[in-house]
Design an enzyme around this catalytic site. Structure first.
Site, PDB file in Angstrom:
ATOM      1  N   SER A 415       0.814  -1.215   0.000  1.00  0.00           N
ATOM      2  CA  SER A 415       0.000   0.000   0.000  1.00  0.00           C
ATOM      3  C   SER A 415       0.852   1.272   0.000  1.00  0.00           C
ATOM      4  O   SER A 415       1.550   1.559  -0.945  1.00  0.00           O
ATOM      5  CB  SER A 415      -0.957  -0.013   1.188  1.00  0.00           C
ATOM      6  OG  SER A 415      -1.993  -0.929   0.964  1.00  0.00           O
ATOM      7  N   LYS A 441      -0.471  -4.099  -3.822  1.00  0.00           N
ATOM      8  CA  LYS A 441      -1.809  -3.594  -3.498  1.00  0.00           C
ATOM      9  C   LYS A 441      -1.954  -2.206  -4.107  1.00  0.00           C
ATOM     10  O   LYS A 441      -1.518  -1.215  -3.545  1.00  0.00           O
ATOM     11  CB  LYS A 441      -2.023  -3.527  -1.995  1.00  0.00           C
ATOM     12  CG  LYS A 441      -3.408  -3.026  -1.603  1.00  0.00           C
ATOM     13  CD  LYS A 441      -3.583  -3.059  -0.100  1.00  0.00           C
ATOM     14  CE  LYS A 441      -4.972  -2.554   0.278  1.00  0.00           C
ATOM     15  NZ  LYS A 441      -5.122  -1.115  -0.008  1.00  0.00           N
TER      16      LYS A 441
END
Length: 568
Positions: A415, A441
């Site tokens: 992330s 991600k």
């Protein structure tokens, strides 16, 4: 791994698809079945980019009362006479689940990044899941229907988080909590509740509580059989309130004669009253590591730093390990870089291994510390994938340092960690080291607080690196491996010798020395030192060449005086 990224701090200059922040959803209005719906807004924050005023056009009203039917308008085109009625349970706990289900369905319908809802008819989904929840035999079964509805979206990051888990997430992302500042856990052999460490400067630290102290009771309640999380909830509370903690401290005995039984350690009991307060949790650890030996003939000076100081190429390596992107991470890193710059750091290692991410806002603010001007941090797209917007550093200025930088990653870097790695790499600011791609991600979530205290995490956007590289399910590809030439590859994704520590907690005697020794044996740190050694040598040699060019020019510009001999 908590694989999610959320941007919770509203920023007026962020691109539209990123200004969707943490939202508190207003309770749905109660309407009688025959009533004509009014225009309502389901979200209090009117600055959010996803135009939640359109909620009124999409979902005009929900009849959430103690009646035996729920009346919903599923499309703004439907007239009041075409209200769809759904049964509402007379069991208050099951009805609460139905209400939360409608709330979640409404939010997803407006904000979810995929307008096709993974091929599902989202309006029909509500009817099916509401009927199943209505027929549930328990509230847990009814609430489970919300998760089943969200699973149809095919996105593991869009999910409902129970109140307890959401409270823990808030502590992690906010970087602070209301409590006594004490990390506790069960001892693995006998299950005693022990203090791992007091948080530096917190109430427990000021009261003299030490690592290894056993918590025997809290507010007079015995901790026998309690786990750490349950006890921690009892220690937390509103700032200014007090909690009584009884502790047992076992003092070590003096070794005796061999074969003679050692006396049992003496036990000292004490009870302290701790006043709860806001405690900061630091996500960062930093230290100055010794530099590697530079190649023979390397220039003696580095370019002048932003602070005006002259640097030596054999200065220490600034090591920074970030464990999460919390709201205070950028401020912590700013202070760390400034301190390492003052210590004469010649280069830096930013360790993002095992960093699961956190706040998107935090990754942008940290990129600002390393980058000049207003470069692109990442590209983002919402429901229309062809409409890509670039997220820039929105407070342009000069980086805190221009020293060579290496970023360490592994398969658990996700992330926001991938956003920052991609930004530093694509803007030619850092080299990336790791033995595997990062987690992969490439989606951004917004967090919506629901009426029952739980939260709904909804994927609202996709992102790419500044160069347009896809991240989702692929990850960041490192520039260099951590495996040294001639050395066998490690089975440990974290790199051999990868140290473990909890950032922000005080070091007990000797632990900092042991940690630094562990870092010096870490294969990724060793590989990064080698890469940085070469980069420092290039910079120092370039500085020497520039100095050699400048000096003759300066000499030529100096007026020369010619002395003539006296006349004969």
């Amino acid at each position: 791994m908590r694989s999610l990224v959320t941007q919770r701090i509203t920023h007026k200059n962020a691109p539209a698809s990123l200004r969707c922040q943490e939202r508190r959803v207003a309770p749905a209005r109660v309407w009688l079945p025959q009533a004509v719906p009014k225009d309502i807004s389901s979200v209090k924050n009117t600055s959010d980019v996803w135009d939640f005023k359109d909620f009124a056009k999409r979902i005009a009203a929900a009849a959430l009362g103690t009646t035996t039917a729920l009346s919903l308008i599923l499309s703004p085109a439907l007239a009041a006479s075409e209200l769809v009625r759904l049964p509402a349970s007379t069991d208050p706990s099951i009805f609460a689940a139905q209400r939360t289900l409608v709330e979640a369905w409404t939010i997803v319908g407006q904000a979810f990044v995929d307008p096709s809802f993974n091929g599902h008819d989202w309006e029909s989904e509500l009817r099916d899941h509401m009927m199943t929840a209505y027929s549930s035999s328990s509230s847990s079964e009814a609430f489970g229907e919300i998760s089943r509805m969200l699973e149809d979206l095919g996105d593991p990051y869009t999910r409902r988080v129970p109140p307890e888990e959401y409270a823990a997430f808030r502590v992690s992302s906010d970087g602070e909590l209301q409590g006594v500042g004490m990390l506790i856990a069960n001892e693995p052999i006998n299950g005693h509740l022990l203090v791992l460490a007091p948080i530096k400067g917190g109430p427990a630290d000021r009261a003299g509580i030490l690592p290894g102290d056993e918590v025997t009771s809290i507010n007079g309640m015995s901790m026998e059989g309690w786990n750490g999380e349950k006890a921690a909830r009892l220690l937390r509370g509103r700032g200014g309130t007090e909690v009584r903690v009884r502790l047992a401290r076992r003092t070590g005995g003096i070794p005796g004669v061999p074969a003679r039984p050692e006396p049992l350690p003496a036990v000292e009991y004490r009870e302290v009253s701790l006043r709860r307060e806001r405690v900061q949790l630091s996500p960062l650890f930093f230290a100055a590591l010794p530099p590697p030996a530079l190649p023979p003939g390397t220039g003696a000076l580095m370019p002048v730093g932003m602070d005006g100081r002259v640097r030596q190429p054999d200065g220490p390596i600034g090591y920074l390990r970030l464990t999460s992107f919390s709201s205070n991470a950028a401020a912590e890193m700013r202070e760390a870089i400034q301190e390492l710059e003052a210590a004469g750091a010649s280069s830096y290692i930013l360790d993002l291994r095992n960093n699961p991410g956190g706040l998107v806002r935090s990754s942008i603010d940290i990129a600002r510390l390393w980058l000049d001007g207003s470069p692109v941090v990442f590209n983002v797209s919402g429901r229309e994938p062809d409409e890509i917007q670039s997220q820039l550093v929105d407070a342009p200025g000069s980086a805190l340092t221009h020293r060579p930088l290496a970023v360490l990653v592994n398969s658990r870097s996700a992330s926001a960690a991938e956003i920052l790695s991609g930004a530093l790499h694509d803007n030619h600011r850092a080299v990336i080291l790791g033995d595997t791609n990062t987690y992969g991600k490439g989606k951004i979530q917004s967090v919506f607080e629901l009426q029952d205290g739980s939260a709904l995490f909804v994927t609202v956007a996709r992102y790419q690196t500044p160069n347009g590289t896809e991240i989702d399910r692929i990850g960041i590809v490192p520039d260099h491996s951590c495996v040294l030439p001639g050395a066998p590859a490690s089975d440990d994704d974290e790199g051999s010798g990868s140290s473990s520590f909890m950032a922000g907690l005080p070091m007990v005697p000797g632990s900092e020395v042991a940690l630094l020794e562990s870092l010096m044996g870490d294969s990724c740190v060793v590989a990064a030192r080698d890469v940085l050694r070469d980069e420092v040598a290039i910079v120092a040699n370039a500085a020497r060449v520039a100095s050699d060019i400048v000096q003759p020019v300066a000499m030529q510009s100096t007026p020369q005086t010619t002395i003539l001999p006296p006349p004969a």
